[in-house]
Design an enzyme around this catalytic site. Structure first.
Site, PDB file in Angstrom:
ATOM      1  N   ARG A 104     -11.747   3.560   7.591  1.00 45.13           N
ATOM      2  CA  ARG A 104     -11.312   3.900   6.228  1.00 45.13           C
ATOM      3  C   ARG A 104     -12.341   4.761   5.503  1.00 45.13           C
ATOM      4  O   ARG A 104     -11.971   5.649   4.723  1.00 45.13           O
ATOM      5  CB  ARG A 104     -10.981   2.613   5.470  1.00 45.13           C
ATOM      6  CG  ARG A 104      -9.608   2.057   5.897  1.00 45.13           C
ATOM      7  CD  ARG A 104      -9.377   0.672   5.408  1.00 45.13           C
ATOM      8  NE  ARG A 104      -7.962   0.265   5.506  1.00 45.13           N
ATOM      9  CZ  ARG A 104      -7.538  -0.977   5.317  1.00 45.13           C
ATOM     10  NH1 ARG A 104      -8.401  -1.943   5.021  1.00 45.13           N
ATOM     11  NH2 ARG A 104      -6.259  -1.265   5.414  1.00 45.13           N
ATOM     12  N   ASN A 118      -4.548   4.457   3.290  1.00 41.50           N
ATOM     13  CA  ASN A 118      -5.840   4.059   3.864  1.00 41.50           C
ATOM     14  C   ASN A 118      -5.831   3.951   5.394  1.00 41.50           C
ATOM     15  O   ASN A 118      -6.611   3.211   5.968  1.00 41.50           O
ATOM     16  CB  ASN A 118      -6.346   2.783   3.181  1.00 41.50           C
ATOM     17  CG  ASN A 118      -5.421   1.600   3.369  1.00 41.50           C
ATOM     18  OD1 ASN A 118      -4.406   1.712   4.042  1.00 41.50           O
ATOM     19  ND2 ASN A 118      -5.779   0.466   2.785  1.00 41.50           N
ATOM     20  N   HIS A 147      -3.620  -0.430   9.222  1.00 38.95           N
ATOM     21  CA  HIS A 147      -3.350  -1.833   8.894  1.00 38.95           C
ATOM     22  C   HIS A 147      -3.950  -2.692   9.994  1.00 38.95           C
ATOM     23  O   HIS A 147      -3.914  -2.308  11.169  1.00 38.95           O
ATOM     24  CB  HIS A 147      -1.840  -2.107   8.839  1.00 38.95           C
ATOM     25  CG  HIS A 147      -1.522  -3.583   8.832  1.00 38.95           C
ATOM     26  ND1 HIS A 147      -1.498  -4.323   7.678  1.00 38.95           N
ATOM     27  CD2 HIS A 147      -1.294  -4.459   9.862  1.00 38.95           C
ATOM     28  CE1 HIS A 147      -1.243  -5.597   7.989  1.00 38.95           C
ATOM     29  NE2 HIS A 147      -1.112  -5.701   9.305  1.00 38.95           N
ATOM     30  N   GLU A 193       2.944 -10.813  13.155  1.00 43.35           N
ATOM     31  CA  GLU A 193       3.041  -9.345  13.079  1.00 43.35           C
ATOM     32  C   GLU A 193       3.233  -8.725  14.467  1.00 43.35           C
ATOM     33  O   GLU A 193       3.964  -7.740  14.612  1.00 43.35           O
ATOM     34  CB  GLU A 193       1.799  -8.781  12.384  1.00 43.35           C
ATOM     35  CG  GLU A 193       1.766  -9.151  10.906  1.00 43.35           C
ATOM     36  CD  GLU A 193       0.524  -8.653  10.190  1.00 43.35           C
ATOM     37  OE1 GLU A 193       0.420  -8.890   8.967  1.00 43.35           O
ATOM     38  OE2 GLU A 193      -0.350  -8.031  10.826  1.00 43.35           O
ATOM     39  N   THR A 200     -10.383  -2.307   2.172  1.00 41.89           N
ATOM     40  CA  THR A 200      -9.071  -1.764   1.787  1.00 41.89           C
ATOM     41  C   THR A 200      -9.221  -0.456   1.014  1.00 41.89           C
ATOM     42  O   THR A 200      -8.526   0.527   1.284  1.00 41.89           O
ATOM     43  CB  THR A 200      -8.309  -2.788   0.927  1.00 41.89           C
ATOM     44  OG1 THR A 200      -8.260  -4.027   1.630  1.00 41.89           O
ATOM     45  CG2 THR A 200      -6.904  -2.317   0.604  1.00 41.89           C
ATOM     46  N   PHE A 212       2.109  -2.601  -6.382  1.00 35.00           N
ATOM     47  CA  PHE A 212       2.152  -1.419  -5.528  1.00 35.00           C
ATOM     48  C   PHE A 212       3.172  -1.551  -4.395  1.00 35.00           C
ATOM     49  O   PHE A 212       3.246  -0.690  -3.516  1.00 35.00           O
ATOM     50  CB  PHE A 212       0.764  -1.138  -4.943  1.00 35.00           C
ATOM     51  CG  PHE A 212       0.145  -2.321  -4.247  1.00 35.00           C
ATOM     52  CD1 PHE A 212       0.502  -2.657  -2.961  1.00 35.00           C
ATOM     53  CD2 PHE A 212      -0.799  -3.109  -4.896  1.00 35.00           C
ATOM     54  CE1 PHE A 212      -0.052  -3.744  -2.316  1.00 35.00           C
ATOM     55  CE2 PHE A 212      -1.368  -4.210  -4.263  1.00 35.00           C
ATOM     56  CZ  PHE A 212      -0.984  -4.526  -2.962  1.00 35.00           C
ATOM     57  N   ARG A 237     -10.979  -5.837  11.609  1.00 28.71           N
ATOM     58  CA  ARG A 237     -11.176  -5.683  10.158  1.00 28.71           C
ATOM     59  C   ARG A 237     -12.517  -4.992   9.863  1.00 28.71           C
ATOM     60  O   ARG A 237     -12.622  -4.203   8.923  1.00 28.71           O
ATOM     61  CB  ARG A 237     -11.115  -7.049   9.448  1.00 28.71           C
ATOM     62  CG  ARG A 237      -9.801  -7.815   9.567  1.00 28.71           C
ATOM     63  CD  ARG A 237      -8.641  -7.230   8.793  1.00 28.71           C
ATOM     64  NE  ARG A 237      -8.933  -6.969   7.413  1.00 28.71           N
ATOM     65  CZ  ARG A 237      -8.018  -6.669   6.486  1.00 28.71           C
ATOM     66  NH1 ARG A 237      -6.725  -6.623   6.814  1.00 28.71           N
ATOM     67  NH2 ARG A 237      -8.357  -6.410   5.253  1.00 28.71           N
ATOM     68  N   LYS A 287      -1.363   4.416  10.108  1.00 28.80           N
ATOM     69  CA  LYS A 287      -0.406   4.678   9.024  1.00 28.80           C
ATOM     70  C   LYS A 287      -0.046   6.171   8.905  1.00 28.80           C
ATOM     71  O   LYS A 287      -0.731   7.027   9.460  1.00 28.80           O
ATOM     72  CB  LYS A 287      -1.000   4.166   7.706  1.00 28.80           C
ATOM     73  CG  LYS A 287      -1.174   2.645   7.658  1.00 28.80           C
ATOM     74  CD  LYS A 287      -1.659   2.191   6.276  1.00 28.80           C
ATOM     75  CE  LYS A 287      -1.814   0.683   6.196  1.00 28.80           C
ATOM     76  NZ  LYS A 287      -2.238   0.249   4.840  1.00 28.80           N
ATOM     77  N   TYR A 328       5.935  -5.992   5.016  1.00 28.80           N
ATOM     78  CA  TYR A 328       4.973  -6.243   3.928  1.00 28.80           C
ATOM     79  C   TYR A 328       5.519  -7.228   2.888  1.00 28.80           C
ATOM     80  O   TYR A 328       5.049  -7.239   1.752  1.00 28.80           O
ATOM     81  CB  TYR A 328       4.577  -4.934   3.253  1.00 28.80           C
ATOM     82  CG  TYR A 328       3.443  -4.200   3.936  1.00 28.80           C
ATOM     83  CD1 TYR A 328       2.172  -4.776   4.045  1.00 28.80           C
ATOM     84  CD2 TYR A 328       3.607  -2.925   4.447  1.00 28.80           C
ATOM     85  CE1 TYR A 328       1.118  -4.105   4.650  1.00 28.80           C
ATOM     86  CE2 TYR A 328       2.554  -2.240   5.055  1.00 28.80           C
ATOM     87  CZ  TYR A 328       1.316  -2.841   5.147  1.00 28.80           C
ATOM     88  OH  TYR A 328       0.266  -2.172   5.735  1.00 28.80           O
TER      89      TYR A 328
HETATM   90  P1  DAT Z   1      -5.512  -4.644   3.766  1.00 30.98           P
HETATM   91  O1  DAT Z   1      -4.619  -3.532   4.281  1.00 30.98           O
HETATM   92  O2  DAT Z   1      -6.962  -4.250   3.754  1.00 30.98           O
HETATM   93  O3  DAT Z   1      -5.267  -5.956   4.471  1.00 30.98           O
HETATM   94  P2  DAT Z   1      -3.992  -5.752   1.529  1.00 30.98           P
HETATM   95  O4  DAT Z   1      -3.371  -6.674   2.533  1.00 30.98           O
HETATM   96  O5  DAT Z   1      -4.586  -6.370   0.303  1.00 30.98           O
HETATM   97  O6  DAT Z   1      -5.139  -4.862   2.224  1.00 30.98           O
HETATM   98  O7  DAT Z   1      -2.925  -4.691   1.037  1.00 30.98           O
HETATM   99  C1  DAT Z   1      -1.991  -4.124   1.944  1.00 30.98           C
HETATM  100  C2  DAT Z   1      -1.893  -2.652   1.673  1.00 30.98           C
HETATM  101  O8  DAT Z   1      -1.353  -2.450   0.364  1.00 30.98           O
HETATM  102  C3  DAT Z   1      -3.234  -1.882   1.659  1.00 30.98           C
HETATM  103  O9  DAT Z   1      -3.691  -1.538   2.949  1.00 30.98           O
HETATM  104  C4  DAT Z   1      -2.867  -0.687   0.844  1.00 30.98           C
HETATM  105  C5  DAT Z   1      -1.918  -1.256  -0.203  1.00 30.98           C
HETATM  106  N1  DAT Z   1      -2.670  -1.612  -1.426  1.00 30.98           N
HETATM  107  C6  DAT Z   1      -3.488  -2.679  -1.597  1.00 30.98           C
HETATM  108  N2  DAT Z   1      -4.025  -2.690  -2.832  1.00 30.98           N
HETATM  109  C7  DAT Z   1      -3.526  -1.584  -3.451  1.00 30.98           C
HETATM  110  C8  DAT Z   1      -3.683  -1.014  -4.738  1.00 30.98           C
HETATM  111  N3  DAT Z   1      -4.480  -1.576  -5.645  1.00 30.98           N
HETATM  112  N4  DAT Z   1      -3.017   0.128  -5.019  1.00 30.98           N
HETATM  113  C9  DAT Z   1      -2.196   0.711  -4.101  1.00 30.98           C
HETATM  114  N5  DAT Z   1      -1.996   0.224  -2.866  1.00 30.98           N
HETATM  115  C10 DAT Z   1      -2.652  -0.900  -2.547  1.00 30.98           C
HETATM  116 MG    MG Z   2      -3.636  -7.192   4.506  1.00 35.96          MG
END
Ligand code: DAT
Ligand code: MG
Length: 140
Positions: free
Chosen positions: A104, A114, A117, A128, A93, A59, A87, A11, A51
């Site tokens: 991370r 973070n 992805h 994807e 996350t 968010f 993962r 990212k 996304y």
């Molecule tokens: P991951 O990337 O671990 O699969 P996710 O699919 O739940 O997590 O969310 C996608 C992305 O969205 C994550 O990498 C960062 C952002 N994100 C998730 N939760 C968030 C939050 N509470 N505040 C801000 N950004 C967030």
């Molecule tokens: Mg995810």
């Protein structure tokens, strides 16, 4: 356990800090092979499409803006159990909850910024990968 492929994105927070090589070393040390890789700069609309599954989450706009703020490196990782293994290497996350030694834990700045992805299931991995790569670009 079968050989799998998963979609990974390094990212903007990580490309900005020149961390691509250090992150790739984590994948390779875990036995994941980088079978496709390119550096691209997403538009906000492209980030939004990628996304889309998160579009109802609070968010979402912040996430799309962040993903379009600087170049990303999109890549396909291949290996035994690659989806779950990636993962694990990524960590939780929220970096505050990530295990020692994970990408991370070492590199993420916040839950939003973070660093990486990774696809979360075989169906999403296939979708994807197809979002970013043609079959000809996957060189296993
Ligand atoms: P991951 O990337 O671990 O699969 P996710 O699919 O739940 O997590 O969310 C996608 C992305 O969205 C994550 O990498 C960062 C952002 N994100 C998730 N939760 C968030 C939050 N509470 N505040 C801000 N950004 C967030
Ligand atoms: Mg995810």
């Amino acid at each position: 356990m079968a050989t799998e492929r998963t979609l990974s994105i390094i990212k903007p927070d990580a490309t900005n800090r020149n961390l691509t090589g250090k992150i790739n070393a984590k994948f390779e040390d875990a036995g994941l092979r980088i079978i496709a890789q390119k550096r691209i700069h997403l538009t906000p609309a492209q980030a939004g499409q990628f996304y889309e599954v998160h579009k109802e989450r609070p968010f979402y706009s912040e996430l799309c803006e962040f993903m379009a703020s600087a170049p990303v490196v999109v890549q396909v990782l291949e290996g035994e159990n690659a989806i779950a293994k990636n993962r694990e290497v990524m960590g939780a996350t929220n970096p505050a909850n990530a295990d020692e030694g994970t990408i991370r834990k070492e590199f993420a700045l916040s839950v939003g910024e973070n660093s990486v992805h990774g696809s979360d299931a075989p169906e999403t991995a296939a979708q994807e990968i197809a979002f970013f790569f043609s079959g000809l670009e996957l060189v296993g």
